[in-house]
Motif scaffolding. Sequence first.
Motif, PDB file in Angstrom:
ATOM      1  N   ARG B  47      27.666  65.568  25.042  1.00 57.52           N
ATOM      2  CA  ARG B  47      27.158  64.670  26.093  1.00 57.52           C
ATOM      3  C   ARG B  47      27.800  64.982  27.438  1.00 57.52           C
ATOM      4  O   ARG B  47      27.160  64.875  28.478  1.00 57.52           O
ATOM      5  CB  ARG B  47      27.378  63.218  25.697  1.00 57.52           C
ATOM      6  CG  ARG B  47      26.562  62.845  24.456  1.00 57.52           C
ATOM      7  CD  ARG B  47      26.466  61.359  24.260  1.00 57.52           C
ATOM      8  NE  ARG B  47      25.562  60.765  25.222  1.00 57.52           N
ATOM      9  CZ  ARG B  47      25.388  59.452  25.350  1.00 57.52           C
ATOM     10  NH1 ARG B  47      26.061  58.614  24.592  1.00 57.52           N
ATOM     11  NH2 ARG B  47      24.538  58.981  26.241  1.00 57.52           N
ATOM     12  N   VAL B  56      21.232  66.908  32.014  1.00 57.56           N
ATOM     13  CA  VAL B  56      20.974  65.489  32.303  1.00 57.56           C
ATOM     14  C   VAL B  56      21.723  65.152  33.589  1.00 57.56           C
ATOM     15  O   VAL B  56      22.709  65.818  33.931  1.00 57.56           O
ATOM     16  CB  VAL B  56      21.405  64.540  31.152  1.00 57.56           C
ATOM     17  CG1 VAL B  56      20.745  64.906  29.830  1.00 57.56           C
ATOM     18  CG2 VAL B  56      22.915  64.494  31.011  1.00 57.56           C
ATOM     19  N   PRO B  57      21.227  64.131  34.294  1.00 60.60           N
ATOM     20  CA  PRO B  57      21.884  63.789  35.569  1.00 60.60           C
ATOM     21  C   PRO B  57      23.348  63.396  35.347  1.00 60.60           C
ATOM     22  O   PRO B  57      23.681  62.773  34.340  1.00 60.60           O
ATOM     23  CB  PRO B  57      21.079  62.590  36.078  1.00 60.60           C
ATOM     24  CG  PRO B  57      19.785  62.610  35.325  1.00 60.60           C
ATOM     25  CD  PRO B  57      20.084  63.256  34.003  1.00 60.60           C
ATOM     26  N   ASP B  59      26.538  61.327  35.466  1.00 60.32           N
ATOM     27  CA  ASP B  59      26.949  59.936  35.627  1.00 60.32           C
ATOM     28  C   ASP B  59      28.437  59.876  35.295  1.00 60.32           C
ATOM     29  O   ASP B  59      28.842  60.139  34.153  1.00 60.32           O
ATOM     30  CB  ASP B  59      26.140  59.029  34.688  1.00 60.32           C
ATOM     31  CG  ASP B  59      26.602  57.591  34.795  1.00 60.32           C
ATOM     32  OD1 ASP B  59      26.165  56.894  35.725  1.00 60.32           O
ATOM     33  OD2 ASP B  59      27.447  57.187  33.972  1.00 60.32           O
ATOM     34  N   ALA B  61      30.698  57.542  34.898  1.00 59.76           N
ATOM     35  CA  ALA B  61      31.211  56.620  33.879  1.00 59.76           C
ATOM     36  C   ALA B  61      30.882  57.118  32.471  1.00 59.76           C
ATOM     37  O   ALA B  61      31.703  57.016  31.551  1.00 59.76           O
ATOM     38  CB  ALA B  61      30.634  55.231  34.092  1.00 59.76           C
ATOM     39  N   THR B  62      29.687  57.681  32.312  1.00 55.91           N
ATOM     40  CA  THR B  62      29.299  58.220  31.006  1.00 55.91           C
ATOM     41  C   THR B  62      30.160  59.432  30.655  1.00 55.91           C
ATOM     42  O   THR B  62      30.609  59.579  29.511  1.00 55.91           O
ATOM     43  CB  THR B  62      27.803  58.604  31.024  1.00 55.91           C
ATOM     44  OG1 THR B  62      27.047  57.441  31.379  1.00 55.91           O
ATOM     45  CG2 THR B  62      27.344  59.102  29.663  1.00 55.91           C
ATOM     46  N   ALA B  65      33.645  58.092  29.638  1.00 57.30           N
ATOM     47  CA  ALA B  65      33.686  57.444  28.318  1.00 57.30           C
ATOM     48  C   ALA B  65      33.613  58.492  27.211  1.00 57.30           C
ATOM     49  O   ALA B  65      34.327  58.408  26.207  1.00 57.30           O
ATOM     50  CB  ALA B  65      32.537  56.446  28.186  1.00 57.30           C
ATOM     51  N   ASN B  66      32.764  59.492  27.402  1.00 63.64           N
ATOM     52  CA  ASN B  66      32.620  60.522  26.371  1.00 63.64           C
ATOM     53  C   ASN B  66      33.831  61.452  26.312  1.00 63.64           C
ATOM     54  O   ASN B  66      34.277  61.828  25.223  1.00 63.64           O
ATOM     55  CB  ASN B  66      31.323  61.304  26.590  1.00 63.64           C
ATOM     56  CG  ASN B  66      30.122  60.528  26.090  1.00 63.64           C
ATOM     57  OD1 ASN B  66      29.909  60.438  24.886  1.00 63.64           O
ATOM     58  ND2 ASN B  66      29.360  59.916  26.985  1.00 63.64           N
TER      59      ASN B  66
END
Lengths: 150, 150
Positions: B47, B56-57, B59, B61-62, B65-66
Amino acid sequence: MNRLVLAAAAAVGFATALPVAAQFQKPEDAIKYRKAAMTVMANHFGRVGAMANGRVPFDAATAQANAELVATLSKLPFAGFVEGSATGDTKAKPEIWTEADKFKAAQAKMQEDVAKLNVAAKTGNLDQIKAAFGEAGKSCKSCHDNYRKE
Amino acid sequence: MNRLVLAAAAAVGFATALPVAAQFQKPEDAIKYRKAAMTVMANHFGRVGAMANGRVPFDAATAQANAELVATLSKLPFAGFVEGSATGDTKAKPEIWTEADKFKAAQAKMQEDVAKLNVAAKTGNLDQIKAAFGEAGKSCKSCHDNYRKE
């Protein structure tokens, strides 16, 4: 289903969630992921349980480290229950999707119970750990009884 | 092998380590566990990679977290490479056990690289994430090339 994914993503601490497609290319990938996350979680839950049940000597630091891991891992598997992943190499019952709200509530209950186990583990008090482990174990069993095929 | 287990346990933050027998009842359990931990780690690493590679764009925060999850998960699989688990449903090469020190060094390198990726992700700077992701990806590949059968 999107709600579930958002809930799972929020639980992991995402400010925003990517579409499911970004996490899983195919339904098989989602199935493999959720089973793997459950396997890892079950192992670390079991390590706390071995102490709660007196099968191995109690060690507070080990209990804490494993309970912390379980709390983190408890947020992961549910992103894998994507639409279209009810069949294949899975024991998932169709009710996961037809009773999505109930399934989500069961998920939330388990996450709450393992969060409590994590709090109990941090106290280092074996009696509190035993009680919290018992409750969390009931959550696991209840959800498996309702949503996992034999 | 005990050193590996101790190292893995220490990395997870255990003050002491239980004997392997406490975590795995049978070699098959150890194999299932290590594969599951790798599967979950690869998903979350992927991810971050999807953003690093522009699929994918981005982000922040994503990504954070990953990357945080990957850093946590990177400490888990190696406890599963117990003695007696070289055969069965596994692609593990025998060199894991015959070159245990080299394998341990490769494990440490990967853990260091994903820790750096975690630091990079916290900056929110995509260029730093891309660089750290590339390095961590090389560690994954190198270890798979050396220690995983086709």
